[in-house]
Design a protein around this motif. Structure first.
Motif: not given
Ligand code: SF4
Ligand SMILES: Cc1cc2nc3c(=O)[nH]c(=O)nc-3n(C[C@H](O)[C@H](O)[C@H](O)COP(=O)(O)OP(=O)(O)OC[C@H]3O[C@@H](n4cnc5c(N)ncnc54)[C@H](O)[C@@H]3O)c2cc1C
Ligand code: SF4
Length: 396
Positions: A162-164, A189-191, A282, A287, A289-290
């Motif tokens: 995931t981006p995080c 990444c949606h969540c 979070q 987030c 990273y959108k």
């Molecule tokens: S939505 Fe953002 S904070 Fe949530 S898992 Fe994906 S990259 Fe990580």
């Protein structure tokens, strides 16, 4: 010891596990909090030397991304190997990047599903057969600790996450001055949903099919790519364990599962995940990273836009953020690439963070207190959620 400053202060974070992999004393271990998200815990605080490495590498503790570059180039892309394209979530470009780098002597750190522990976890693939397990998105939070701790920073790796997770990972390899050994890849990444939701769903599934031996989140086999949000599972009575020496040809075969449950027909897991009622704070509040914000070399995703609306085989969005990412993409052999502007490639991707739906607190409460997902109460809440969303849509 109460004044010690380290990552233990964090009771809610991205759960990326990079602090655990960086700690020189190896005293950080990941655990699930009450809401079902991974957070770090200190095994023995008396051993902490307050070096603050865990805080330096933590993406959650910094407002800025590890590095912020605009996309250099973007493509629609898909694997020329029809079996790979069929099995992967979108066009299979993530798999082809892994395969190409394995041939160049890299190892791949990706995510597989562990059926014994019933969780998604990062692992290290050294062969194309091992890489097959990373195919397909597992729409739950992956635990990275073991894999990230096993990385030999002197070797070469492609790391996918995931981006995080990737933002923290970038900070770690900078800190340890070994950035040149790594290619980093993330995705739009949606969540990630709560593991409490996953546990509740598994309980429900087990009551229907017994002990689970295989699970998949996406499948284009029967209904094509646009309706591929399908939970598929087989129980131990149907599935033979994969032989240790299975060939790539046998592993890559698409499989039709005995149990199938589609989002378009009300699958409960997808209702929880894509209904935005069980993600972590979070993902809503922190987030960063959108859309076009990433610390990776390469970003991939589903290309849902108008240009490929009639494609049912699957098209990946592919974006290079660095020269290193560019050069990996340019060297790809088994991939068809169509160059487009970033906006075309990212059409339909979220530009803002996920927002809680009205029933979020009730559903999180129910999940935390282990209300049965099969129970009337839970079904009533989900029904109310759907009715409220329908009314909201009509009023707009
Ligand atoms: S939505 Fe953002 S904070 Fe949530 S898992 Fe994906 S990259 Fe990580
Ligand atoms: C939680 C989550 C949310 C996503 N949200 C979006 C979105 O909003 N928009 C979008 O376009 N795409 C999203 N994706 C990505 C998308 O589902 C596909 O993975 C992507 O299109 C790449 O597909 P592929 O065909 O190239 O390869 P695939 O075979 O699907 O490759 C999947 C890759 O993702 C990695 N991976 C799988 N599950 C996880 C996980 N839980 N944690 C970390 N890494 C994982 C694997 O190691 C593998 O490298 C999301 C993926 C996940 C896991
Ligand atoms: S401050 Fe240093 S020793 Fe203490 S937990 Fe963090 S990384 Fe480990």
């Amino acid at each position: 010891m109460n004044n010690i400053t380290n990552i233990i202060k964090s009771q809610s974070c991205y759960g990326c596990g990079v602090c655990a992999a960086s700690c020189p004393k190896n005293i950080i271990s990941m655990r699930l909090n009450d809401d079902g998200f991974y957070i770090p815990g200190i095994v023995d605080e008396s051993l902490c030397i307050e070096c603050k490495i865990c805080e330096d590498v933590c993406a959650f503790a910094h407002e800025q991304l590890a590095f912020e570059k605009k996309p250099i180039k973007a493509w629609a892309a898909w694997s020329d190997d029809s079996r790979v394209r069929q099995k992967c979530s979108s066009g299979g470009v993530g798999f082809e990047i892994g395969r190409a780098l394995l041939e160049k002597g890299y190892r791949v750190v990706g995510c597989k599903y562990n059926v014994e522990k019933q969780r998604a976890e990062h692992y290290i693939a050294s062969s194309v057969e091992e890489l097959v397990q990373s195919i397909g998105s597992k729409y739950i939070q992956s635990i990275t600790e073991e894999a990230f701790k096993s990385i030999d920073r002197k070797q070469k790796y492609l790391v996918v996450g995931t981006p995080c997770q990737i933002d923290s990972f970038r900070r770690m390899i900078r800190k340890f001055r070994c950035e040149e050994n790594f290619v980093l890849m993330d995705f739009f990444c949606h969540c990630v949903p709560s593991m409490n939701a996953w546990d509740a769903y598994l309980k429900c599934l087990k009551s229907k099919i017994g002990n689970i031996a295989y699970i998949s989140w996406r499948n284009k086999f029967d209904f094509g790519w646009h309706d591929s949000w399908l939970m598929g599972a087989d129980s131990v009575s149907v599935t033979e364990p994969a032989a240790i020496n299975s060939t790539f040809d046998s592993l890559i075969q698409e499989r039709k599962t005995a149990y199938q449950s589609r989002w378009s027909q009300g699958d409960l897991f997808y209702n929880l995940f894509l209904g935005d009622v069980c993600f972590g704070e979070q993902c809503e509040k922190n987030c960063k990273y959108k859309y076009d914000r990433s610390s990776a070399d390469i970003r991939i995703g589903d290309l849902w836009g108008k240009t490929y609306k009639d494609d049912e085989k699957g098209t990946s969005a592919l974006v290079a953020f660095t020269d290193k990412g560019m050069s990996v993409i340019q060297d790809l052999k088994n991939v068809t690439k169509q160059s487009h502007t970033f906006d075309v490639v990212a059409e339909g991707q979220m530009k803002e963070n996920v927002k809680k739906k009205k029933l979020y607190p009730i559903i999180m409460y129910m999940l935390r207190h282990r209300y049965s997902i099969t129970g009337l109460s839970f079904r009533s809440v989900m029904f109310a959620q759907r009715v409220l969303s329908y009314i909201e849509r009509k009023l707009k």
